[in-house]
Design a protein around this motif. Sequence first.
Motif, PDB file in Angstrom:
ATOM      1  N   LEU A  11       0.970  -1.236   0.108  1.00 15.08           N
ATOM      2  CA  LEU A  11      -0.041   0.119  -0.140  1.00 15.08           C
ATOM      3  C   LEU A  11       0.895   1.132   0.274  1.00 15.08           C
ATOM      4  CD1 LEU A  11      -2.822  -1.129   2.566  1.00 15.08           C
ATOM      5  CD2 LEU A  11      -3.085  -0.936   0.002  1.00 15.08           C
ATOM      6  N   ILE A  12       1.725   1.365   0.852  1.00 15.76           N
ATOM      7  CA  ILE A  12       2.972   2.261   0.872  1.00 15.76           C
ATOM      8  C   ILE A  12       3.551   2.726  -0.489  1.00 15.76           C
ATOM      9  CG2 ILE A  12       4.966   3.304   1.926  1.00 15.76           C
ATOM     10  CD1 ILE A  12       4.131   1.757   4.443  1.00 15.76           C
ATOM     11  N   THR A  13       3.726   1.635  -1.125  1.00 19.03           N
ATOM     12  CA  THR A  13       4.459   1.714  -2.347  1.00 19.03           C
ATOM     13  C   THR A  13       3.733   1.934  -3.436  1.00 19.03           C
ATOM     14  OG1 THR A  13       5.955  -0.444  -1.732  1.00 19.03           O
ATOM     15  CG2 THR A  13       5.907   0.358  -4.024  1.00 19.03           C
ATOM     16  N   CYS A  14       2.423   1.821  -3.570  1.00 14.44           N
ATOM     17  CA  CYS A  14       1.416   1.994  -4.517  1.00 14.44           C
ATOM     18  C   CYS A  14       1.135   3.413  -4.521  1.00 14.44           C
ATOM     19  CB  CYS A  14       0.034   1.129  -4.351  1.00 14.44           C
ATOM     20  SG  CYS A  14       0.208  -0.249  -4.845  1.00 14.44           S
ATOM     21  N   PHE A  15       1.031   4.055  -3.114  1.00 18.38           N
ATOM     22  CA  PHE A  15       0.614   5.535  -2.987  1.00 18.38           C
ATOM     23  C   PHE A  15       1.759   6.487  -2.765  1.00 18.38           C
ATOM     24  CE2 PHE A  15      -3.154   3.178  -1.689  1.00 18.38           C
ATOM     25  CZ  PHE A  15      -4.163   3.895  -2.558  1.00 18.38           C
ATOM     26  N   ALA A  16       2.982   5.974  -2.436  1.00 19.56           N
ATOM     27  CA  ALA A  16       4.100   6.673  -2.171  1.00 19.56           C
ATOM     28  C   ALA A  16       5.407   5.844  -2.317  1.00 19.56           C
ATOM     29  CB  ALA A  16       4.197   7.457  -0.691  1.00 19.56           C
TER      30      ALA A  16
ATOM     31  N   LEU B 114      13.103  -2.532 -17.512  1.00 19.26           N
ATOM     32  CA  LEU B 114      11.550  -2.964 -18.172  1.00 19.26           C
ATOM     33  C   LEU B 114      10.758  -2.964 -16.936  1.00 19.26           C
ATOM     34  CD1 LEU B 114      12.207  -4.797 -21.377  1.00 19.26           C
ATOM     35  CD2 LEU B 114      11.582  -2.518 -21.116  1.00 19.26           C
ATOM     36  N   VAL B 115      11.294  -3.874 -16.159  1.00 21.16           N
ATOM     37  CA  VAL B 115      10.441  -4.222 -14.750  1.00 21.16           C
ATOM     38  C   VAL B 115      10.094  -2.838 -14.014  1.00 21.16           C
ATOM     39  CG1 VAL B 115      10.778  -5.062 -12.443  1.00 21.16           C
ATOM     40  CG2 VAL B 115      11.291  -6.502 -14.515  1.00 21.16           C
ATOM     41  N   HIS B 116      11.067  -1.903 -14.019  1.00 18.05           N
ATOM     42  CA  HIS B 116      10.774  -0.681 -13.606  1.00 18.05           C
ATOM     43  C   HIS B 116       9.595   0.233 -14.192  1.00 18.05           C
ATOM     44  CE1 HIS B 116      12.707  -0.273  -9.400  1.00 18.05           C
ATOM     45  NE2 HIS B 116      13.372  -1.311  -9.854  1.00 18.05           N
ATOM     46  N   LEU B 117       9.713   0.273 -15.573  1.00 16.42           N
ATOM     47  CA  LEU B 117       9.014   0.859 -16.143  1.00 16.42           C
ATOM     48  C   LEU B 117       7.559   0.499 -16.560  1.00 16.42           C
ATOM     49  CD1 LEU B 117      11.497   1.730 -19.737  1.00 16.42           C
ATOM     50  CD2 LEU B 117      10.591   3.209 -17.933  1.00 16.42           C
ATOM     51  N   ILE B 118       7.293  -1.037 -16.085  1.00 18.85           N
ATOM     52  CA  ILE B 118       6.178  -1.303 -16.365  1.00 18.85           C
ATOM     53  C   ILE B 118       5.534  -1.704 -15.220  1.00 18.85           C
ATOM     54  CG2 ILE B 118       5.020  -3.663 -17.050  1.00 18.85           C
ATOM     55  CD1 ILE B 118       7.132  -3.958 -19.392  1.00 18.85           C
ATOM     56  N   CYS B 119       6.080  -2.024 -14.153  1.00 21.88           N
ATOM     57  CA  CYS B 119       5.468  -2.310 -12.810  1.00 21.88           C
ATOM     58  C   CYS B 119       6.563  -2.143 -11.694  1.00 21.88           C
ATOM     59  CB  CYS B 119       4.919  -3.791 -12.667  1.00 21.88           C
ATOM     60  SG  CYS B 119       3.942  -3.956 -11.153  1.00 21.88           S
ATOM     61  N   GLU B 120       6.622  -0.471 -11.504  1.00 22.23           N
ATOM     62  CA  GLU B 120       7.871  -0.215 -10.376  1.00 22.23           C
ATOM     63  C   GLU B 120       7.213  -0.544  -8.884  1.00 22.23           C
ATOM     64  OE1 GLU B 120      10.326   3.763  -9.335  1.00 22.23           O
ATOM     65  OE2 GLU B 120       8.150   3.990 -10.040  1.00 22.23           O
ATOM     66  N   PRO B 121       5.972  -0.500  -8.646  1.00 18.82           N
ATOM     67  CA  PRO B 121       5.644  -1.023  -7.358  1.00 18.82           C
ATOM     68  C   PRO B 121       5.816  -2.435  -6.935  1.00 18.82           C
ATOM     69  CG  PRO B 121       3.607   0.632  -8.120  1.00 18.82           C
ATOM     70  CD  PRO B 121       4.640  -0.042  -9.343  1.00 18.82           C
ATOM     71  N   CYS B 122       5.745  -3.379  -7.930  1.00 19.60           N
ATOM     72  CA  CYS B 122       5.868  -4.765  -7.797  1.00 19.60           C
ATOM     73  C   CYS B 122       7.666  -4.875  -7.495  1.00 19.60           C
ATOM     74  CB  CYS B 122       5.532  -5.600  -8.740  1.00 19.60           C
ATOM     75  SG  CYS B 122       3.798  -5.576  -9.221  1.00 19.60           S
ATOM     76  N   ALA B 123       8.150  -3.970  -8.529  1.00 17.74           N
ATOM     77  CA  ALA B 123       9.937  -4.285  -8.339  1.00 17.74           C
ATOM     78  C   ALA B 123      10.411  -3.707  -6.966  1.00 17.74           C
ATOM     79  CB  ALA B 123      10.414  -3.437  -9.592  1.00 17.74           C
ATOM     80  N   LEU B 124       9.708  -2.455  -6.505  1.00 23.22           N
ATOM     81  CA  LEU B 124      10.399  -2.082  -5.484  1.00 23.22           C
ATOM     82  C   LEU B 124       9.777  -2.800  -4.238  1.00 23.22           C
ATOM     83  CD1 LEU B 124       9.432   1.880  -5.855  1.00 23.22           C
ATOM     84  CD2 LEU B 124      11.683   0.743  -5.608  1.00 23.22           C
ATOM     85  N   CYS B 125       8.560  -3.371  -4.114  1.00 23.80           N
ATOM     86  CA  CYS B 125       8.439  -4.334  -3.068  1.00 23.80           C
ATOM     87  C   CYS B 125       9.164  -5.568  -2.937  1.00 23.80           C
ATOM     88  CB  CYS B 125       6.851  -4.636  -3.288  1.00 23.80           C
ATOM     89  SG  CYS B 125       5.615  -3.427  -2.902  1.00 23.80           S
ATOM     90  N   GLN B 126       9.649  -6.026  -4.042  1.00 17.59           N
ATOM     91  CA  GLN B 126      10.655  -7.308  -4.356  1.00 17.59           C
ATOM     92  C   GLN B 126      12.117  -6.675  -3.709  1.00 17.59           C
ATOM     93  OE1 GLN B 126      11.869  -8.315  -8.246  1.00 17.59           O
ATOM     94  NE2 GLN B 126      12.065 -10.743  -7.622  1.00 17.59           N
TER      95      GLN B 126
END
Length: 203
Positions: A81-86, A148-160
């Motif tokens: 949730l934190i990563t999606c909004f901030a 590409l991972v950060h361009l397409i889905c940055e929240p998933c990459a940061l959480c990983q």
Amino acid sequence: MNSSSPKDNKDKAPQPTNDAQPATAAPPSTASESDSGKAEKGPSSQQPSEQPVVPVPPQLVMYPTWSTGLFECCDDIPTLLITCFAPCVTFGQVAEMVDRGQNSCGLYAMLHAGILYLTGCGCLLSAYYRIKMTQLYNLPNDPLINILVHLICEPCALCQEYRELQARGFNMKLGVGWRNQSLEIQQTGGLMVAPKVPGGMTR
């Protein structure tokens, strides 16, 4: 008139000496035969003892991999949730650990938020730190895929990346930071991590 008698001719005829005796052929040497005989008998007499051949089992090759998958974000709902909004907050926590506390989490978060606000390309900064993290921990390091991972889905990459640091022993709670990490983590930098055992024990 002098005439020589046959008797005188016989006396004047050269007599054969011992030195001029005809040479007799020497008997063939048996040394070479004995040597060849030994050479022929050698290998047969010194045959290596037959030992059973034990096959060597193939060695397991451990390929570098992330401790969690890219889409296992639901394992940590608060961080998701934190990563999606901030996303700048999660990025600041990750960047502080990767840089070994060179700068604070707040400074990294402000830098990410400023780039995201001005250009909309904050994912490029976070992708750079993902590449830096993969090189540091010997993770799958393909710069193109990481970008590409950060361009397409940055929240998933940061959480990983957040979960990877947790798996390596980092305390990733807000306000802890690099300075409040354990002494072992500060010395090793999280380079040593327990191997992930697939599956669990079943009865």
